[in-house]
Design an enzyme around this catalytic site. Structure first.
Site, PDB file in Angstrom:
ATOM      1  N   GLY A 143      47.101  34.564  48.054  1.00  0.00           N
ATOM      2  CA  GLY A 143      47.860  35.544  46.819  1.00  0.00           C
ATOM      3  C   GLY A 143      47.577  37.032  47.427  1.00  0.00           C
ATOM      4  N   GLN A 199      53.117  41.534  38.131  1.00  0.00           N
ATOM      5  CA  GLN A 199      51.024  41.678  38.163  1.00  0.00           C
ATOM      6  C   GLN A 199      51.103  41.899  39.265  1.00  0.00           C
ATOM      7  OE1 GLN A 199      49.058  40.076  35.225  1.00  0.00           O
ATOM      8  NE2 GLN A 199      50.778  38.409  35.226  1.00  0.00           N
ATOM      9  N   ARG A 255      43.227  34.459  36.823  1.00  0.00           N
ATOM     10  CA  ARG A 255      42.351  32.203  36.969  1.00  0.00           C
ATOM     11  C   ARG A 255      41.772  32.234  36.201  1.00  0.00           C
ATOM     12  NH1 ARG A 255      41.626  31.888  43.676  1.00  0.00           N
ATOM     13  NH2 ARG A 255      39.711  32.283  43.038  1.00  0.00           N
ATOM     14  N   THR A 304      42.519  40.649  45.973  1.00  0.00           N
ATOM     15  CA  THR A 304      43.408  39.457  44.986  1.00  0.00           C
ATOM     16  C   THR A 304      43.168  41.052  44.008  1.00  0.00           C
ATOM     17  OG1 THR A 304      42.724  38.375  43.882  1.00  0.00           O
ATOM     18  CG2 THR A 304      41.143  39.137  44.409  1.00  0.00           C
ATOM     19  N   ASP A 351      42.458  39.801  41.173  1.00  0.00           N
ATOM     20  CA  ASP A 351      41.397  38.800  39.571  1.00  0.00           C
ATOM     21  C   ASP A 351      40.495  39.683  39.793  1.00  0.00           C
ATOM     22  OD1 ASP A 351      43.731  37.214  39.430  1.00  0.00           O
ATOM     23  OD2 ASP A 351      43.257  35.806  40.930  1.00  0.00           O
ATOM     24  N   ARG A 391      45.913  48.943  56.828  1.00  0.00           N
ATOM     25  CA  ARG A 391      46.520  50.500  58.413  1.00  0.00           C
ATOM     26  C   ARG A 391      45.190  51.298  58.408  1.00  0.00           C
ATOM     27  NH1 ARG A 391      45.656  55.173  55.484  1.00  0.00           N
ATOM     28  NH2 ARG A 391      47.206  57.203  56.759  1.00  0.00           N
ATOM     29  N   VAL A 438      42.738  49.637  58.902  1.00  0.00           N
ATOM     30  CA  VAL A 438      41.788  49.322  60.528  1.00  0.00           C
ATOM     31  C   VAL A 438      42.174  48.597  61.785  1.00  0.00           C
ATOM     32  CG1 VAL A 438      41.354  45.959  60.909  1.00  0.00           C
ATOM     33  CG2 VAL A 438      40.992  46.296  58.537  1.00  0.00           C
ATOM     34  N   ASP A 493      37.373  38.274  41.008  1.00  0.00           N
ATOM     35  CA  ASP A 493      36.306  37.741  40.364  1.00  0.00           C
ATOM     36  C   ASP A 493      35.276  37.259  42.157  1.00  0.00           C
ATOM     37  OD1 ASP A 493      38.768  36.429  42.773  1.00  0.00           O
ATOM     38  OD2 ASP A 493      38.702  34.656  41.743  1.00  0.00           O
ATOM     39  N   ALA A 507      44.879  45.957  22.663  1.00  0.00           N
ATOM     40  CA  ALA A 507      45.190  45.094  22.269  1.00  0.00           C
ATOM     41  C   ALA A 507      44.329  44.696  20.282  1.00  0.00           C
ATOM     42  CB  ALA A 507      45.383  43.885  22.779  1.00  0.00           C
ATOM     43  N   ARG A 510      49.990  29.534  52.511  1.00  0.00           N
ATOM     44  CA  ARG A 510      48.501  28.880  52.426  1.00  0.00           C
ATOM     45  C   ARG A 510      48.912  27.971  53.928  1.00  0.00           C
ATOM     46  NH1 ARG A 510      50.605  25.470  47.496  1.00  0.00           N
ATOM     47  NH2 ARG A 510      51.177  27.048  46.509  1.00  0.00           N
ATOM     48  N   GLY A 545      41.319  36.503  49.256  1.00  0.00           N
ATOM     49  CA  GLY A 545      40.049  35.475  47.904  1.00  0.00           C
ATOM     50  C   GLY A 545      39.785  35.012  48.373  1.00  0.00           C
ATOM     51  N   ASP A 546      38.539  34.047  47.291  1.00  0.00           N
ATOM     52  CA  ASP A 546      37.890  33.264  47.954  1.00  0.00           C
ATOM     53  C   ASP A 546      38.017  31.879  48.737  1.00  0.00           C
ATOM     54  OD1 ASP A 546      38.514  31.472  45.364  1.00  0.00           O
ATOM     55  OD2 ASP A 546      37.048  32.328  44.972  1.00  0.00           O
TER      56      ASP A 546
END
Lengths: 328, 328, 328, 328
Positions: free
Chosen positions: B15, B260, B176, B130, B132, B25, B27, B134, B191, B76, B106-107
């Protein structure tokens, strides 16, 4: 939690910064949660001297977490520099039943707090609220993250017009005598050169860098200048100097000024303010005083105020190197 | 710097997240600065298998630091899960002269990289991209900070309409199986309740909390729900449950979804991407491999990829406590 | 549609404005739709003289509708003021096979176009692209709506800090010799006073208004000043004057400058640009020339360029009255 | 101005929209300017029935011009549909001394106002506040312009992720049974297809259009769908249909929902609200009643409420054509 503290006063002082309201809210809500009274003090030390107080409960800080500025207002206060002024402030606090203070502000505000603490042994905890990030003992002051976002968004806009016209812009950003904002927004906005007080390389190097940038095929250039930088007398002088020595450039100047202090705080600053507010109140209730709450290595920490105001968070040398590489 | 690495390939995978372009940029520019060739690989592992390569120089990444998404695109790739697919990828890389890789993702992307590295002893460094947050070994993944800002801005807007109508909103955010986004935006947006997978307190407590909130005089309520949360089957079921058991509330649902992931990266994410990109290239040139670049305690660090994908950055227990206090 | 026009050149000229890219896109896509060739001319008249041309098809304008600035760039061009320069431009256009032009710019650009049209009977249609809204024959120039949004967002931020400190801010906004931006953002940002060139009421009235505002209990004041206003020599002089005669105020100045030209265009400007681009191409194919496309009463219209550059859209007297009432 | 009207009540009703607060402010300030009393009525007709009134002076509306939502809140009110409920409302108004009303809302709110006016001959003027732009007699309802900006910004973000992954997104936007928001944001965000209730072309054409778009080389597609559109049962059904018949696409859905109603109003909506508020109060004082204030051809106008609620502003056929050309 058993504590001698029964009523906490909270105030903002010095230049305002985004996140101050979120910090006020956190202090007020933590007091409510821990069943301690809380009083808002208006206009900083001035309001203390004039007894400009207002009791605050959990609902009184509804819907302010996302507001810029400070609902408690801020003001310079020469009177507090006098023993007489501080005496008046002390008497007012006692009369109101306030027995501890949370001060949200910068190093000037902390200095006042420290003096007051020494004279009257009044419990005080500081929360660093300034966009400049110039306080020792915290990797982030409240508002710094928001200000960097505000500035990169604006430089993105200036870049639109700069690259449409092949222009060179000097953009002056805030930061008093440190270059944190300038260095971060310079890297973040992809500036061709960044001028900060911590690293004066002189006008010669600036010219060479601009020549190199032009040669490399860049169609426009943004030079970010910290307000405390001494490469030129000021940005207007820089403009004149470059136009004289590098007439290939059509040069413009933008002094961003106070708009950098405003706006809704970033998520980071809101979360940081919430964490700091909790810690400030809890520390007072634990009997601590004369500390500044900070964030270091993602942990909320305490630093003696005396240390916090003496030093600065150092400029990140590695980030200067990153900046040099990025402007290849 | 003397190194056997002569040509580095860079790609994005999984994602997309804001800051990926800033990392590309960085790199590319670091390669240019260190006089190493750089090749962009399109559509992640798929492009590796299809030899979808494009040489990149410093100018080819002009004006992308502020762009969301990824100019190298992402996809993918089931073929890369097969030994045959990886063989093809390897042959293409060799044919192109690429002798090291920087993978931004990501992972899932890191797992593919690790397998490939083991099979072909191909030097690889990962950059965690990512929203997330995570991944173990970094306090921030690229895009997390931006995503939290995007979400709080939107919840600020939802709050406008919620408080005009005395409504309760369930707002589902990404993440996730972890609650980092939810916890941070929940605190940042003020919230009334935050539901995260790390801390399932059950529907009963939710009802009680909402009752308490109503009683305390709040005119509207926002409940932030992490997509991985299991308090209800999903946000729509939560809405039905609350409407049934707490008919005092007029309940609405908002599933924020893919918006998001987009948008211009925050200053923090741009700076982080720049620092990570420099470190990734330098690490490869120093002969390192199979590490992920991360940020820990404001320092750029390396973590073995095998460790990075095994664990998660833990949810901040103290922040949960802050959240509880703030919703007093 | 049968027409003698086979290849249309499009260019931007003068100061850039948000929506120019959307207009370029619309011209290019309409050409593609109507099966007419389209050529982008870089850097306005300068690129015409230097034959800086690039054929454009529908895909070449992907993903630019939301970009500020102009991908075709803009430049001043003194050479085009000479008969010799225009001859060169004409020869280049003929050599390229271009037989009609769409010019996107302000009145200076239109004047050049008109002269060129007279000399060579070259078909030309203008699209008004400037944030100043100072062109006759259209209620909105491209970029005006976006600029007003950019400015009110910034004044909202300045207001944060102004009201935290009980300050008075003079905010200078663009608009050349007209006050459209100032009047609209002044009303939109709730300014306490608006100074525009169309209505010079003098320094005395300003002082009185500020006194009244202070007396009415307002904690801060924003005065919006059009760059063409002549109440004071400039905003800095205004500051000095007020500080001298009304020392109750702590006065600050903010000159917004070029950031007002940048940024993603508003939805209105994107739609307007699309409608204008279609009309421009269709008008050329219908054999029309020497007209400017405009929007009047929500209809896309044509106005002779000679009329467009002679007059200004008048300032809205009713809006001045609204402004007076709002600052009660 | 001599008038029998001495005290005006103002309220918001129906769904909230950005600009409502600016309109409240304008009504209150105009009353203050013209020395007429003003009373805020909370929660629309419900507050009228419950006598939820609050006197408002010029200072009570400080700093709300830039706030989304409505400080007077809004609510559905079934009681007002009964003669008994309206009697109670009337009695409360009389008891409070209110002798005229300004209602800010949509056609449902206006219908209630008209019934009330007929029964009690109570002077009423309406201000159209709804993001849907579905009211006859005004080219813009309050909040429409802001909502289109909010939506294009979000679609810009979705585009980031869509084009990084070569995806197709169906984005559902508000608008009840009209397609104004969808058509404008579709053109403004460069959507590949726009589905509106006014022009149902069927699923077949959608498929063909998407095939053509793919063939033309576009890497991603955004289809904007008005909530009232009937091409499919809803966006999720559209997704299923396309995935079944055009498996080349990886399809995603985004339902934007209530976030479209919130946020700071655009400059245009703030100015429009100010102009409308002035006109509403002045009309009442001139003895007018049963009219809706609108904007037509940039002039503030009055339309009988009975007409306003009967018709819709027609969808702009020319803009549909522009949209078709832009998606070439």
């Amino acid at each position: 939690m058993k504590s001698k503290i029964k009523k906490i006063g909270v105030f903002t002082s010095g230049g305002d910064s985004p996140g101050m309201n979120a910090a006020i809210r956190a202090v007020v809500r933590t007091c409510a949660y821990l069943k301690v009274d809380c009083v808002g003090i208006y206009r900083g030390y001035q309001g203390m001297i004039e007894a400009d107080f207002k009791p605050m409960d959990a609902r009184s800080v509804n819907n302010i977490i996302n507001k810029g500025g400070t609902i408690l207002k801020s003001a310079r206060c020469d009177d507090f520099r006098t023993a007489e002024g501080r005496k008046k402030a002390y008497d007012n606090l006692i009369a109101e039943g306030i027995d501890a203070l949370v001060v949200i502000g910068g190093d000037g505000s902390f200095t006042g707090a420290m003096v007051f603490n020494k004279e009257y042994d009044f419990p005080i905890i500081g929360i660093p609220g300034t966009i400049d990030n110039d306080i020792f003992g915290t990797s982030n002051t409240l508002g710094f993250d928001t200000a960097t976002n505000t500035v990169v968004e604006i430089i993105d806009k200036i870049r639109d017009t700069a690259s449409s016209h092949n222009r060179l812009f000097f953009v002056e950003v805030m930061g008093r005598d440190v270059g944190h904002i300038a260095l971060n927004v310079g890297v973040g906005a992809g500036a061709e050169e960044i001028l900060i007080p911590e690293e004066n390389l002189g006008l010669e190097r600036l010219l060479e860098s601009l020549k190199r940038s032009k040669k490399s095929g860049k169609s426009s250039s943004i030079v970010v200048v910290a307000e405390g930088d001494k490469t030129g007398e000021n940005v207007f002088e820089l403009k004149d100097y470059v136009e004289k020595h590098l007439p290939i450039y059509d040069v413009r100047v933008s002094v961003l000024g106070h708009l950098q202090r405003g706006g809704a705080p970033s998520c980071f600053d809101r979360v940081l303010a919430s964490r700091m507010g909790v810690k400030a109140v809890e520390s007072l209730l634990e009997g601590k005083s004369n500390f500044m709450v900070g964030i270091q290595n993602n942990e909320i920490t305490l630093t003696p105020i005396s240390k916090a105001i003496k030093g600065h968070t150092k400029i990140d040398k590695e980030l200067i190197r990153v900046s040099d590489i990025m402007t290849t």
